[in-house]
Scaffold this active site. Structure first.
Site, PDB file in Angstrom:
ATOM      1  N   GLY A 299     -42.106  38.649 -48.605  1.00  0.00           N
ATOM      2  CA  GLY A 299     -42.508  36.631 -48.926  1.00  0.00           C
ATOM      3  C   GLY A 299     -40.321  36.661 -49.067  1.00  0.00           C
TER       4      GLY A 299
ATOM      5  CG  ASN B 269     -35.073  38.140 -41.808  1.00  0.00           C
ATOM      6  OD1 ASN B 269     -35.384  37.712 -42.967  1.00  0.00           O
ATOM      7  ND2 ASN B 269     -33.915  37.134 -41.479  1.00  0.00           N
TER       8      ASN B 269
ATOM      9  CB  THR C  32     -40.154  41.451 -45.935  1.00  0.00           C
ATOM     10  OG1 THR C  32     -39.821  40.997 -44.929  1.00  0.00           O
ATOM     11  CG2 THR C  32     -40.812  42.985 -46.188  1.00  0.00           C
TER      12      THR C  32
ATOM     13  NE  ARG D 244     -31.008  43.555 -45.789  1.00  0.00           N
ATOM     14  CZ  ARG D 244     -32.279  42.572 -45.135  1.00  0.00           C
ATOM     15  NH1 ARG D 244     -32.945  43.493 -44.946  1.00  0.00           N
ATOM     16  NH2 ARG D 244     -31.422  41.715 -45.709  1.00  0.00           N
TER      17      ARG D 244
ATOM     18  CG  ASP E 147     -31.993  38.797 -45.298  1.00  0.00           C
ATOM     19  OD1 ASP E 147     -32.538  37.480 -45.613  1.00  0.00           O
ATOM     20  OD2 ASP E 147     -33.076  39.189 -45.073  1.00  0.00           O
TER      21      ASP E 147
END
Ligand code: GLY
Length: 577
Positions: A476, A404, A384, A111, A426
């Site tokens: 999603g 994203n 994504t 990430r 996010d």
């Protein structure tokens, strides 16, 4: 000959696959300027499903060259970074959940991280209002990319040399490929943003509208990939590529530094592992909320015999919505990067807690998100992308990776040819202010330098009797965990075949807003029943693009039989042999 490196490999290998629902008859097209999409494949040596036929083709070629599922995962992600620039990436991040043939569970976290110069209130104006334009668009929206580190963290599990895995991507970038109709339409929607958010011209800009069959050439990206091929991880995080990223930052007030890039590394995590009835589920832990949400939702319904209620019965859907409501309330309150904040994971995932949370569930009556708070513990463009892979040895790999939003920050690194993510959105930019997915957050997901933003990505494996049973995942945003939840139940509780499990209309609830979203083709009588129970229902565009492999026959039956389903909701493609 070199031009069609992976193409020629495909041609010399024999196929043992049965292709179904082809666009046209004949063997798999091997030409990046003329290829077909395959939605379903049944085979026994290896299967792959991804968002783009050329990427699936690369993964299948790698499997045929003797590579395992990890090799294919690396090569396919790199190919997606070229042929699916809206979400495939080297400028974003992701997660891999895998299980080796020997039974070791693996969870790799790549990430993105907040840059060193990031701060808690960096997206607030002087009056304290959230300025979401800055967390979602352009240079300041980008977190430090993690994908390339993730690929190299995966490499020890692979068999083939990295050079072999990256070569197809280099050639696709260098020589180009024909874009699909959907890609043309998608590139046309971002032309204004590309003008506004870039300081230099890039490969995705065009004076006249893009159309199906146009060639997308990415020479700068080919050079970047070549540096990664020749210098490894340093070919991205140091040297020329790092310099180009930092120069790009400087041209428009971005804050990613050389130090941020040099210090970035992927992290190994302990996968979320739990039993649901006769099945074992393996999924991604924090900083993705996905695995915990999936565990909470499945555990909250486990004792309620949902299978007997029937697929898409109002009763079954209501039960699932109420589990989702409670789980997403917990997501907002408690979840964040465990390297920075203490999250009560043990409590959140305990069976007793799941039971306690469902005590106020009333069959036939809608809950209320104002009253349902987090448990006592002690809109997205959703671009994504997910890939599911299994090989003949039984290695299972699920990868979900992202920029994203579609094309991330829509800023391309000048001279390096790739999009940077807009993953900073996010984080919880301000408590109570929803992000682009409508998700709320608190201190647990506040911005801190070096911290990873909370995700919903849910790459997931399911075992039965300790043997591979399913590889599944989807893009999603916040709809990811609920789509995976539905796909699993569709098969193991409602008895749907793999194709129906993916294709049947999906629904989604995430606590706030207190709305149940349904896809356009959702059954009207069921919508009416849910409304009568008190639910607010809203139609929306498609939910996710699920890539699912079901293991029809285990190795104990002498050889595997895989059924791989690519979602009908996009150009998604199943391949294998
Ligand atoms: N950027 C979407 C997610 O990580 O959930």
């Amino acid at each position: 000959m070199k031009k069609y490196f992976f193409v020629s490999t495909l041609l010399i290998l024999s196929f043992s696959c049965k292709y179904v629902a082809k666009k046209e008859a004949g063997t798999l097209s091997a030409n990046p300027f003329s290829y077909t999409i395959h939605k379903k494949i049944t085979c026994s040596n290896g299967a792959i499903v991804s968002a783009h036929p050329l990427a699936s083709m690369v993964g299948a070629a790698i499997l045929k060259q003797g590579g395992n599922a990890f090799d294919a995962a690396i090569a396919t992600q790199l190919a997606l970074a070229v042929v699916y620039p809206g979400a495939g990436n080297i400028g974003g991040g992701g997660f891999i959940v895998a299980r080796t043939a020997e039974g070791t569970n693996i969870a790799i976290d790549y990430r993105e991280k907040a840059p060193g110069k990031a701060s808690r209130d960096m997206y607030l104006d002087s009056a304290g209002n959230a300025v979401l334009d800055k967390s979602q668009n352009g240079h300041l929206a980008a977190g430090v990319p993690g994908t390339v580190a993730g690929l190299f963290a995966t490499l020890p599990y692979a068999k083939l040399p990295f050079k072999q895995l990256i070569q197809p991507a280099i050639e696709l970038a260098q020589n180009g490929f024909a874009i699909t109709k959907a890609e043309a339409a998608s590139l046309n929607t971002i032309q204004e943003d590309l003008k506004a958010l870039n300081t230099q011209a890039n490969a995705f800009q065009k004076q006249t509208p893009w159309k199906e069959g146009d060639t997308l050439l990415q020479k700068d990206l080919a050079l970047t990939l070549t540096r990664i091929r020749d210098k490894g991880k340093k070919g991205f995080y140091e040297g020329e590529t790092a310099r180009l990223i930092v120069e790009e930052m400087k041209r428009a007030n971005g804050i990613i530094s050389l130090e941020d890039l040099k210090n970035y590394d992927a992290a190994k995590r302990n996968a979320v592992v739990f039993n649901y009835k006769d099945y074992q589920v393996i999924s991604m832990p924090l900083p993705s909320s996905g695995g915990i949400i999936l565990q909470q939702c499945l555990k909250m319904i486990e004792d309620k015999n949902i299978g007997a209620m029937g697929f898409h019965s109002a009763a079954a859907i209501q039960l699932m919505i109420e589990a989702e409501r409670r789980s997403y309330a917990d997501r907002a309150e408690y979840m964040g990067d465990t390297d920075f904040v203490k999250v009560p994971v043990k409590k959140l995932t305990s069976d007793a807690y799941a039971k306690e949370r469902m005590k106020d569930y009333i069959p036939g009556k809608a809950g209320n998100s104002q009253q349902t708070k987090a448990g006592v513990i002690g809109k997205e463009s959703e671009e994504t992308t997910h890939l599911s892979i299994i090989d003949k040895w039984g290695n299972m790999v699920a990868v979900t990776t992202t920029l994203n939003g579609g094309y991330g920050s829509r800023t391309v690194v000048g001279g390096a040819g790739f999009f940077l993510n807009n993953e900073m959105d996010d984080f919880s930019v301000k408590p109570g202010v929803p992000n682009m997915y409508g998700a709320l957050g608190t201190e647990a997901n506040a911005i801190q330098p070096g911290k990873r933003m909370l995700s919903s990505m849910t790459p997931t494996l399911v075992l039965k009797n300790n043997q591979p049973f399913m590889v599944v995942g989807t893009p999603g945003g916040t709809t990811i965990p609920t789509s995976v939840f539905q796909s699993i139940l569709n098969i193991i509780e409602f008895g749907l075949n793999a194709e129906d499990a993916v294709y049947k209309p999906k629904f989604h609830h995430q606590w706030m807003p207190d709305v149940v979203y349904v896809e356009k083709d959702f059954s009207q009588p069921v919508i009416d029943s849910l409304k009568a129970m008190g639910y607010t229902i809203e139609q929306r565009g498609q939910i996710g693009r699920t890539e699912l492999i079901k293991i029809q026959k285990g190795k104990a039956d002498s050889a595997y039989t895989f059924e791989a389903i690519a979602d009908k909701r996009g150009d998604d493609d199943a391949d294998g042999y």
